[in-house]
Write an enzyme that holds these catalytic residues in place. Structure first.
Site, mmCIF file in Angstrom:
data_model
loop_
_atom_site.group_PDB
_atom_site.id
_atom_site.type_symbol
_atom_site.label_atom_id
_atom_site.label_comp_id
_atom_site.label_asym_id
_atom_site.label_seq_id
_atom_site.Cartn_x
_atom_site.Cartn_y
_atom_site.Cartn_z
ATOM 1 N N ASP A 1 0.906 -1.136 0.000
ATOM 2 C CA ASP A 1 0.000 0.000 0.000
ATOM 3 C C ASP A 1 0.947 1.188 0.000
ATOM 4 O OD1 ASP A 1 -1.549 2.211 0.645
ATOM 5 O OD2 ASP A 1 -3.032 0.975 1.648
ATOM 6 N N HIS A 2 1.161 1.780 -1.170
ATOM 7 C CA HIS A 2 2.303 2.692 -1.286
ATOM 8 C C HIS A 2 2.157 3.922 -0.387
ATOM 9 C CE1 HIS A 2 -0.219 4.749 -4.292
ATOM 10 N NE2 HIS A 2 0.462 5.813 -3.971
ATOM 11 N N HIS B 1 -5.880 2.794 1.059
ATOM 12 C CA HIS B 1 -5.148 3.975 1.546
ATOM 13 C C HIS B 1 -5.866 4.660 2.717
ATOM 14 C CE1 HIS B 1 -2.923 3.301 -1.994
ATOM 15 N NE2 HIS B 1 -3.637 4.025 -2.829
#
Ligand SMILES: NC(=O)c1ccc[n+]([C@@H]2O[C@H](COP(=O)([O-])OP(=O)(O)OC[C@H]3O[C@@H](n4cnc5c(N)ncnc54)[C@H](OP(=O)(O)O)[C@@H]3O)[C@@H](O)[C@H]2O)c1
Length: 510
Positions: free
Chosen positions: A202-203, A265
């Site tokens: 999950d960047h 996010h």
């Protein structure tokens, strides 16, 4: 007398400020010719190499269908590094990295290609001393995960015991499209790789500003005492994009804003904002605390009022006319996919009982911004005339995740003059001004962590499944509704404003 040998404190191996180098290893990128590899992964590898953070025995091995040689892939990688890298592109650095770039042509259903991959890794052991260490990055369409995982199982590529080194797999979101499919995917991945070798990206968690939440909350003494329902009125978490769906129409129309952003996010940001202090700073302790928050999340009983989704219509953005979602290329004219989603969530714990967490995300909003705003309650008593504080709002602590990374504290201050008038002012901390070192890109940090075997910033199975538990009922409810319309360039549908107005609140205009 023998001279005293002073130890250099900077050489203390326990000092975590020192850069750590991963083991010699191969980073195998499935889907190496795709959009994500070009825009993010390859530039991040170049940046890490340029910063001296990759070991001499590092190899980047691309895997995709097109009939490319090592040289073709190296040209593609060079171009994407030149265009996308954060650090300056330097010819001599590239020349050194180019010597470690390989390409393997093959299709996911082609057994021979995976057999070749296995023997290539064995060759690399001899030529580059990678010692059996490999991380496999699945930068591919999710429907291809099962076939690629099964190929890795069949050929023994996923087995650390076979290789004599470590084997890790990196999975890009979306992790399934609902709880049932996420469970299936998790079961499959865990069947092929040991759970400690699985890294779900999950960047957002790779962003400095997000990690700064840990520092802000747990390294300071200032905020934690007021980080609860006694002082906090509400929390607003926003991820707004000004762009539309770009070239990813097929993917987006099947996914929508809630699955694309809210499920991962925004819920991760919520978990980091609301979690208790971990007993130590390690992957398991942090994941445990995040999971406790996700388990305590509740949806509003009245979804019709407190869960709003929307779809953009044509409008104006930055002086340009932009088409509506239904007029975008490859979007069916009767699509009911949402491009905006907002919801009010509760967290059923002693710390957060009664504090609403408002989450929203959308495309074609006025600007690109991600922020977490902690809105504090008003002072219980104001010893002023009412008119003195007419312009005073709630105190707010705003963590700006992107852009203009930093933190703003909004509070009341006396307006200079003979009268006692109090108005909102802001105190600003900007990462870019406070530090000379520029923040690494999220993918830089996360790829390095995968190679180092540090899973702290990666959500685990249970977090992913818990997030779907929250989103599934929303999706179910929305499936029978038509999204509200909103003009491109506006802050979303009127229903989203009405949702907060019903609680006597307003969205921030970041
Ligand atoms: N793009 C983004 O900004 C973004 C952001 C977040 C997450 N993601 C996720 O990242 C993943 C990759 O996305 P992407 O946008 O990079 O996709 P993409 O541009 O469509 O690239 C897909 C890649 O997979 C390869 N490929 C497809 N089918 C194959 C097959 N049967 N055998 C071998 N190779 C095959 C393609 O190679 P050939 O064309 O050479 O066949 C290409 O390299 C997806 O899971 C996506 O959800 C992407």
């Amino acid at each position: 007398m023998a001279p005293t040998v002073r130890s250099n404190p900077l050489r203390d191996p326990r000092d975590r400020r020192l850069p750590r180098l991963p083991d010699a290893s191969a980073l195998v990128v499935f889907g190496a010719t795709g959009d994500l590899a070009r825009k993010k992964l390859i530039p991040a590898v170049y940046d890490l190499f340029n910063r001296g953070l990759l070991p001499p025995g590092f190899v980047l091995l691309g895997f995709a269908r097109r009939d490319w040689s090592d040289g073709d892939f190296a040209d593609f990688a060079r171009e994407s590094a030149e265009k996308g890298a954060r650090t300056p592109f330097r010819e001599e650095v590239w020349d050194r990295l180019a010597g470690s770039v390989r390409f393997l042509q093959g299709s996911f259903d082609d057994d021979a290609a995976f057999d070749r991959l296995a023997s290539t890794l064995e060759d690399l052991e001899r030529s580059h001393g990678i010692g059996g260490n490999a991380a496999f990055y699945l930068s591919i369409q999710p429907s291809a995960f099962p076939v690629v995982l099964k190929q890795m199982q069949r050929t023994g590529l996923s087995s650390a015991a076979n290789s004599g080194g470590w084997r890790r797999v990196v999975i890009e979101k979306p992790f399934g499209h609902d709880l049932a499919s996420a469970r299936d995917l998790n079961a499959l991945v865990d069947d092929v790789f040991t759970p400690s070798g699985v890294y779900r990206i999950d960047h957002y968690l790779g962003k400095e500003t997000v990690q700064n939440l840990f520092a802000l909350r747990f390294a300071n003494n200032l905020y934690e005492p007021i980080w609860n329902s006694q002082f906090v009125d509400s929390v607003q978490i926003t991820m707004a994009e000004d762009v539309g769906i770009g070239t990813r129409a097929g993917f987006y129309d099947e996914t929508g804003a809630a699955r694309d952003v809210l499920q991962n996010h925004l819920l991760q940001l919520l978990a980091l904002t609301a979690m208790e202090e971990p007993v130590s700073f390690g992957p398991e302790t942090i994941r445990t605390e995040k999971l406790k928050v996700l388990r305590a999340v509740s949806l509003p009983a009245d979804l019709a009022r407190f869960a709003v989704r929307g779809q953009y219509e044509q409008g104006w953005l930055a002086g340009e006319r932009v088409p509506g979602y239904l007029d975008e290329k490859d979007i069916p004219p009767d699509s009911r996919t949402e491009t905006f989603a907002a919801v009010r969530l509760g967290i059923e714990t002693r710390r957060w009982a009664g504090v609403p967490f408002y989450l929203r995300t959308g495309k074609r909003l006025p600007r690109r911004v991600t922020e977490i705003a902690i809105v504090f309650k008003k002072a219980p008593h104001l010893p002023f005339d009412q008119t003195d504080t007419a312009e005073l709002g709630n105190n707010q602590l705003v963590i700006r995740v992107q852009p203009d990374e930093g933190v703003t504290l909004k509070f009341g201050s006396k307006v200079p003059g003979s009268a006692m008038e109090v108005r909102d002012v802001a105190m600003d901390f900007l990462f870019g001004e406070a530090f000379t070192e520029a923040s690494p890109e999220a993918y830089e940090r996360l790829i390095l962590d995968v190679l180092l075997g540090d899973a702290t910033l990666f959500p685990n199975n249970a977090e992913v499944e818990e997030s779907w538990r929250i989103i599934d009922p929303l999706e179910e409810y929305w499936a029978s509704t038509t999204p509200h319309r909103y003009r491109a360039g506006s802050w979303g549908p009127a229903a989203a404003d009405e949702m907060l107005a019903a609680d006597g609140r307003r969205w921030r205009r970041p």
